[in-house]
Design a protein around this motif. Structure first.
Motif, mmCIF file in Angstrom:
data_model
loop_
_atom_site.group_PDB
_atom_site.id
_atom_site.type_symbol
_atom_site.label_atom_id
_atom_site.label_comp_id
_atom_site.label_asym_id
_atom_site.label_seq_id
_atom_site.Cartn_x
_atom_site.Cartn_y
_atom_site.Cartn_z
ATOM 1 N N VAL A 280 0.808 -1.219 0.000
ATOM 2 C CA VAL A 280 0.000 0.000 0.000
ATOM 3 C C VAL A 280 0.841 1.268 0.000
ATOM 4 N N THR A 281 2.138 1.176 0.348
ATOM 5 C CA THR A 281 2.972 2.380 0.387
ATOM 6 C C THR A 281 3.793 2.573 -0.885
ATOM 7 N N THR A 282 4.139 1.492 -1.581
ATOM 8 C CA THR A 282 4.984 1.641 -2.764
ATOM 9 C C THR A 282 4.215 2.200 -3.957
ATOM 10 N N GLY A 283 3.108 1.541 -4.316
ATOM 11 C CA GLY A 283 2.361 1.978 -5.493
ATOM 12 C C GLY A 283 1.152 2.820 -5.182
ATOM 13 N N ARG A 284 0.904 3.114 -3.897
ATOM 14 C CA ARG A 284 -0.273 3.873 -3.469
ATOM 15 C C ARG A 284 -1.585 3.161 -3.809
ATOM 16 N N ARG A 285 -1.472 1.897 -4.281
ATOM 17 C CA ARG A 285 -2.655 1.112 -4.596
ATOM 18 C C ARG A 285 -2.400 -0.334 -4.182
ATOM 19 N N PHE A 286 -3.478 -1.014 -3.815
ATOM 20 C CA PHE A 286 -3.418 -2.435 -3.501
ATOM 21 C C PHE A 286 -4.122 -3.152 -4.652
ATOM 22 N N VAL A 287 -3.324 -3.818 -5.526
ATOM 23 C CA VAL A 287 -3.847 -4.326 -6.797
ATOM 24 C C VAL A 287 -4.056 -5.839 -6.737
ATOM 25 N N ARG A 288 -4.604 -6.390 -7.816
ATOM 26 C CA ARG A 288 -5.000 -7.799 -7.835
ATOM 27 C C ARG A 288 -3.821 -8.754 -7.708
ATOM 28 N N SER A 289 -2.711 -8.460 -8.349
ATOM 29 C CA SER A 289 -1.555 -9.357 -8.252
ATOM 30 C C SER A 289 -1.048 -9.430 -6.813
ATOM 31 N N GLU A 290 -1.088 -8.308 -6.092
ATOM 32 C CA GLU A 290 -0.691 -8.289 -4.690
ATOM 33 C C GLU A 290 -1.720 -9.020 -3.821
ATOM 34 N N ALA A 291 -2.998 -8.916 -4.219
ATOM 35 C CA ALA A 291 -4.053 -9.628 -3.490
ATOM 36 C C ALA A 291 -3.842 -11.137 -3.576
ATOM 37 N N VAL A 292 -3.407 -11.617 -4.722
ATOM 38 C CA VAL A 292 -3.146 -13.050 -4.873
ATOM 39 C C VAL A 292 -2.044 -13.502 -3.920
ATOM 40 N N VAL A 293 -1.028 -12.671 -3.737
ATOM 41 C CA VAL A 293 0.057 -13.001 -2.804
ATOM 42 C C VAL A 293 -0.484 -13.127 -1.381
ATOM 43 N N MET A 294 -1.359 -12.198 -0.974
ATOM 44 C CA MET A 294 -1.910 -12.240 0.383
ATOM 45 C C MET A 294 -2.789 -13.472 0.598
ATOM 46 N N ILE A 295 -3.582 -13.828 -0.395
ATOM 47 C CA ILE A 295 -4.436 -15.016 -0.267
ATOM 48 C C ILE A 295 -3.576 -16.279 -0.249
ATOM 49 N N ALA A 296 -2.491 -16.299 -1.032
ATOM 50 C CA ALA A 296 -1.571 -17.439 -1.002
ATOM 51 C C ALA A 296 -0.926 -17.579 0.378
ATOM 52 N N LEU A 297 -0.636 -16.456 1.019
ATOM 53 C CA LEU A 297 -0.071 -16.494 2.366
ATOM 54 C C LEU A 297 -1.090 -17.076 3.354
ATOM 55 N N TYR A 298 -2.366 -16.762 3.167
ATOM 56 C CA TYR A 298 -3.411 -17.347 4.011
ATOM 57 C C TYR A 298 -3.498 -18.853 3.798
ATOM 58 N N ALA A 299 -3.375 -19.294 2.536
ATOM 59 C CA ALA A 299 -3.385 -20.728 2.248
ATOM 60 C C ALA A 299 -2.200 -21.426 2.920
ATOM 61 N N LEU A 300 -1.044 -20.775 2.933
ATOM 62 C CA LEU A 300 0.134 -21.323 3.616
ATOM 63 C C LEU A 300 -0.114 -21.433 5.116
ATOM 64 N N PHE A 301 -0.755 -20.423 5.671
ATOM 65 C CA PHE A 301 -1.084 -20.421 7.096
ATOM 66 C C PHE A 301 -2.003 -21.597 7.446
ATOM 67 N N LEU A 302 -3.031 -21.825 6.623
ATOM 68 C CA LEU A 302 -3.937 -22.953 6.863
ATOM 69 C C LEU A 302 -3.205 -24.282 6.744
ATOM 70 N N ALA A 303 -2.351 -24.395 5.739
ATOM 71 C CA ALA A 303 -1.589 -25.634 5.575
ATOM 72 C C ALA A 303 -0.717 -25.898 6.789
ATOM 73 N N ALA A 304 -0.106 -24.837 7.319
ATOM 74 C CA ALA A 304 0.739 -24.991 8.507
ATOM 75 C C ALA A 304 -0.078 -25.489 9.699
#
Length: 314
Positions: A280-304
């Protein structure tokens, strides 16, 4: 088992319905208070959507489920930072205002880091609870100052005092508390039948269920193109849950903390916060490609959680 599943689902429905009753009254109360949507979001909406986390953790602690109580707070914050934020940005990229970038995001990371430091000795004591509560005071004071400045330039709202809205507001809080008790009681039965530990049910079922109000508010704000409300609600809810809800809970009932929470879950929450801060600080926007990274991190958390492996940080 069927009865437990039914009441667990009804508990989540009461949480959702009670929170909706509360939030539908907030705009009217905000007009009466003469403050901006972001201030209302931080001071009122985030507090109300954090009530389920506090209530579920409180009832879990009363039943002797310390692991589920702490796991719910940590897991819920992680769900909102990753899954909820990611889903909102997938729906529509979010333009982030300066107040969110410069204030809320930093406080959100600070709250998770402080909880990690205090939990390193394997417990969160009453003194630790006081420290968490005290850490919220400067943030709250800053928001109050902003609200006072806005009230000076806002016209008084017409009409009578909103007593009916206040009554519905309090009724919604009652539904939240009742739903929380049902989730804990019947979620415990389900977890034991499935052979799940208190910690696992806390960071998965409880955490996702109590994050539904945040998801509803944040996604609704995206649909209505209210970017500050979207991320403001996510950040402020995490700040309130990590500092006030956890602090008040431990002030009443000191809790032991499972080693895996310190070694894996809290560090991952901090990583998620820093990653979202970078987006949110680098591009001043939170875009779809970054959203995929966050959801992938949630999937990793569940797997753990379900596979039982550790992702501890040095």
């Amino acid at each position: 088992m069927i009865t437990s599943i039914l009441f667990f689902a009804l508990g989540i429905a009461l949480l959702w319905g009670g929170t909706e009753m509360v939030l539908r009254r907030i705009p009217k109360l905000a007009a009466w208070l003469r403050v901006s949507p972001l201030v209302v979001t931080v001071l009122l909406v985030a507090v109300m959507t954090s009530l389920p986390e506090f209530c579920v953790s409180f009832f879990a602690a009363l039943r002797g489920q310390a692991a589920a109580a702490v796991g719910n707070i940590v897991g819920s914050n992680f769900v909102t930072l990753t899954f909820v934020a990611g889903l909102c940005a997938l729906w529509r990229p979010i333009v982030v205002g300066p107040a969110i970038r410069d204030r809320e995001s930093s406080w959100m990371i600070l709250s998770a880091a402080l909880m990690l430091v205090l939990a390193m000795d394997g417990k969160i004591s009453r003194l630790d609870g006081l420290i968490l509560l005290a850490a919220y005071v400067p943030f709250f004071h800053g928001m109050l100052d902003e609200a006072r400045r806005e009230r000076k330039h806002a016209a008084p709202a017409g009409g009578a005092r909103p007593w009916l809205d206040i009554a519905f507001f309090l009724a919604g809080v009652g539904l939240i508390i009742l739903g929380s008790s049902w989730i804990v009681e019947h979620g415990t039965v389900m977890a034991r039948r499935l052979g799940m530990s208190d910690l696992l049910v806390g960071v998965t079922f409880y955490a996702f269920g109590t994050s539904l109000p945040e998801l509803a508010i944040a996604l609704g704000a995206v649909i209505h193109r209210q970017a500050d409300v979207t991320l403001g609600e996510i950040y402020a809810s995490n700040i309130f849950t990590g500092l006030v809800a956890a602090g008040a809970l431990c002030l009443a009932l000191p809790l032991s903390v499972e080693p895996i929470i310190v070694q894996r879950d809290l560090p991952l929450t901090i990583v998620a916060g820093v990653l979202l801060q970078m987006f949110v600080t680098t591009g001043r926007r939170f875009v779809r490609s970054e959203a995929v990274v966050m959801i992938a991190l949630y999937a990793l958390f569940l797997a753990a959680q379900f596979m039982g492996f550790s992702i501890s940080l040095p």
